[in-house]
Design an enzyme around this catalytic site. Structure first.
Site, short mmCIF file in Angstrom:
data_model
loop_
_atom_site.label_atom_id
_atom_site.label_comp_id
_atom_site.label_asym_id
_atom_site.label_seq_id
_atom_site.Cartn_x
_atom_site.Cartn_y
_atom_site.Cartn_z
N GLY A 156 0.85 -1.20 0.00
CA GLY A 156 0.00 0.00 0.00
C GLY A 156 0.88 1.24 0.00
O GLY A 156 1.99 1.23 -0.53
N ARG A 178 -3.09 -8.25 -1.98
CA ARG A 178 -4.36 -8.78 -2.50
C ARG A 178 -4.49 -8.55 -3.99
O ARG A 178 -5.17 -9.28 -4.68
CB ARG A 178 -5.53 -8.13 -1.76
CG ARG A 178 -5.83 -8.83 -0.44
CD ARG A 178 -6.91 -8.11 0.28
NE ARG A 178 -6.57 -6.69 0.37
CZ ARG A 178 -7.34 -5.77 0.92
NH1 ARG A 178 -8.50 -6.09 1.39
NH2 ARG A 178 -6.96 -4.51 0.99
N ALA A 238 4.56 -2.60 10.85
CA ALA A 238 3.11 -2.56 10.60
C ALA A 238 2.35 -2.82 11.90
O ALA A 238 2.01 -1.87 12.61
CB ALA A 238 2.76 -3.57 9.52
N ARG A 239 2.11 -4.08 12.21
CA ARG A 239 1.45 -4.44 13.46
C ARG A 239 2.08 -5.73 13.98
O ARG A 239 2.28 -6.69 13.23
CB ARG A 239 -0.05 -4.66 13.26
CG ARG A 239 -0.86 -3.38 13.13
CD ARG A 239 -0.89 -2.57 14.44
NE ARG A 239 -1.67 -1.35 14.34
CZ ARG A 239 -1.21 -0.17 13.97
NH1 ARG A 239 0.07 -0.03 13.64
NH2 ARG A 239 -1.99 0.89 13.93
N GLU A 268 1.69 -5.04 22.71
CA GLU A 268 2.25 -3.76 23.16
C GLU A 268 1.51 -3.24 24.39
O GLU A 268 0.29 -3.38 24.45
CB GLU A 268 2.14 -2.72 22.03
CG GLU A 268 3.07 -3.04 20.88
CD GLU A 268 2.94 -2.07 19.72
OE1 GLU A 268 2.45 -0.95 19.92
OE2 GLU A 268 3.34 -2.46 18.61
N HIS A 286 7.49 1.53 18.87
CA HIS A 286 6.43 1.96 17.95
C HIS A 286 6.59 3.44 17.57
O HIS A 286 5.73 4.28 17.90
CB HIS A 286 5.04 1.70 18.56
CG HIS A 286 3.97 1.52 17.52
ND1 HIS A 286 2.92 0.65 17.63
CD2 HIS A 286 3.80 2.12 16.32
CE1 HIS A 286 2.16 0.72 16.57
NE2 HIS A 286 2.67 1.62 15.75
C1 GLV Z 1 0.80 3.50 13.44
O1 GLV Z 1 1.08 2.39 13.72
C2 GLV Z 1 -0.39 3.89 12.76
O2 GLV Z 1 -1.26 3.04 12.51
O3 GLV Z 1 -0.52 5.08 12.47
#
Ligand code: GLV
Length: 321
Positions: A156, A178, A238-239, A268, A286
Site C-alpha cells: 500500500g 491482495r 506494521a502491526r 504492546e 512503535h
Molecule cells: C501506526 O502504527 C499507525 O497506525 O498510524
C-alpha cells in the site's frame, strides 16, 4: 456546547481547530493509553472521540458514549483497535490519518533494515562496552543491500514508499498483496508474487506493511517463518500480531533468521522477553510516525475530520468499509 473526548495529552495548538469550532474539550491528560474503564467513564455525552492506536473502541465504549456520538477520529493509519462494524451500526463515522505518515514510517522501516544489515546495534554495544580492540577484517560483517531480494507484504502507501527506498539502495523488490500493482512494477521493476509461501522461500529481506485483520493475524506463523531462507532478515513496522512472536524468537535464537528489526509487538507495550536478550534484533517503541511534522499533520487530519463530521460534511479520510 458539544464535547470531544481526547484520550491523551496533546499540545494546545494541535487541539486549537476543535476549540476554534466551539467544541468543549475533555482531555485525558496522560501519555500512556487509558484503561477501557477510564475511557468508558469519560465518554458519556461526547459528540466525538479523538483516540490513539492503543485505545480500544468497541461496542461497550460506543454504548457508554451514547447515541449523540457521531465521530471517532484516530491519530493512526491503522484502525485495528476500532470495531468498525459497531461504529457503522450506530451511525458513527470513523476517520484515520493516511498519507501524512507514509514517509516517516517508510523511513523508519529503512532505518531498521540498515541497522540490521550493517549490525549497528551490535557495533554500538561493542563500542560502549569498552571491549572494542580496533578495526578487524572480519569484525561484525554485515550484508550488502545492493542486489538483495526484498519482499514486501502489503504494497500500500507505506509498502510502496519503502519499496522506493530499497530500490534506491540497489535492492530487487518483490511484493505480495491482495492485488497486482502495475504502477509499482512499471516504476520500480517490482515483481508480483501471487503465492505467499513461494514468495517467502525467495526473500532475503522481508518487510511487513499489511494492515492487521482477522485474515492477517499471525500471517507469519512458525511454518511460514521457516519458509524464509536461512539467514533472512525481517522488518516489521506494521502491526505486531502479524507475526507469531514466540515463533519468531525461536527462529532468531536458532539462527534460522539472521535478524529482526521490530517497531511493533504482539502485545504492546509488552515485548516478548526472549526478544530482549537476543543480540540480533533491533527493537523500537512503535516510533513509525514519530516525527514532529508528521504527528502535527496527523492531529490536523484527525481534528479536521471531527469538525467536518460534526458540521455534517464527509471528510476524505473517513473509513468507508
Ligand atoms: C501506526 O502504527 C499507525 O497506525 O498510524
Amino acid at each position: 456546547m458539544e464535547r470531544v473526548l481526547v484520550t491523551r495529552a496533546l499540545p494546545d495548538d494541535w487541539l486549537e481547530p476543535l476549540a476554534a469550532a466551539g467544541l468543549e474539550l475533555d482531555v485525558i491528560e496522560q501519555d500512556e493509553a487509558p484503561s477501557d474503564e477510564l475511557l468508558r467513564s469519560r465518554a458519556p455525552g461526547c459528540a466525538a472521540l479523538l483516540v490513539m492506536l492503543g485505545d480500544r473502541v468497541d461496542a461497550a465504549l460506543l454504548d457508554a458514549a451514547g447515541a449523540q456520538l457521531r465521530a471517532v477520529a484516530t491519530m493512526s493509519v491503522g484502525v485495528d483497535h476500532i470495531e468498525l462494524a459497531a461504529c457503522r451500526a450506530r451511525g458513527v463515522a470513523v476517520a484515520n490519518t493516511p498519507d501524512v505518515l507514509t514517509d516517516a514510517t517508510a523511513d523508519l522501516a529503512m532505518a531498521l533494515l540498515l541497522a540490521l544489515a550493517r549490525r549497528l546495534a551490535e557495533g554500538e554495544a561493542l563500542l560502549r562496552s569498552g571491549a572494542w580492540s580496533g578495526w578487524g577484517p572480519q569484525q561484525l560483517l554485515g550484508r550488502d543491500l545492493a542486489a538483495a531480494r526484498v519482499l514486501i507484504i502489503g504494497p500500500g502507501r507505506i509498502g510502496s514508499a519503502f519499496a522506493r527506498r530499497v530500490v534506491a539502495f540497489g535492492a530487487r523488490v518483490a511484493y505480495h498483496g491482495r492485488r497486482r500493482r502495475p504502477e509499482l512494477e512499471a516504476e520500480l521493476g517490482a515483481h508480483f508474487e501471487a503465492e505467499l509461501d513461494t514468495a517467502l522461500t525467495r526473500a532475503e529481506v522481508l518487510s511487513l506493511h499489511a494492515p492487521l485483520t482477522e485474515a492477517t493475524h499471525h500471517l507469519l506463523d512458525a511454518r511460514r517463518l521457516r519458509l524464509l531462507p536461512r539467514g533472512a532478515l525481517l522488518v516489521n513496522t506494521a502491526r505486531g500480531p502479524l507475526v507469531d512472536e514466540a515463533a519468531l524468537v525461536e527462529a532468531l535464537r536458532d539462527g534460522h533468521l539472521a535478524g529482526a528489526g521490530l517497531d511493533v509487538f504482539e502485545r504492546e507495550p509488552a515485548v516478548h522477553p526472549g526478544l530482549l536478550t537476543l543480540p540480533n534484533v533491533v527493537l523500537l517503541p512503535h516510533l513509525g510516525s514519530a516525527t514532529q511534522g508528521t504527528r502535527r499533520a496527523m492531529a490536523d487530519l484527525a481534528t479536521g475530520a471531527i469538525n467536518a463530521v460534526l458540521r455534517g460534511a464527509s471528510p476524505e479520510n473517513l473509513i468507508s468499509s
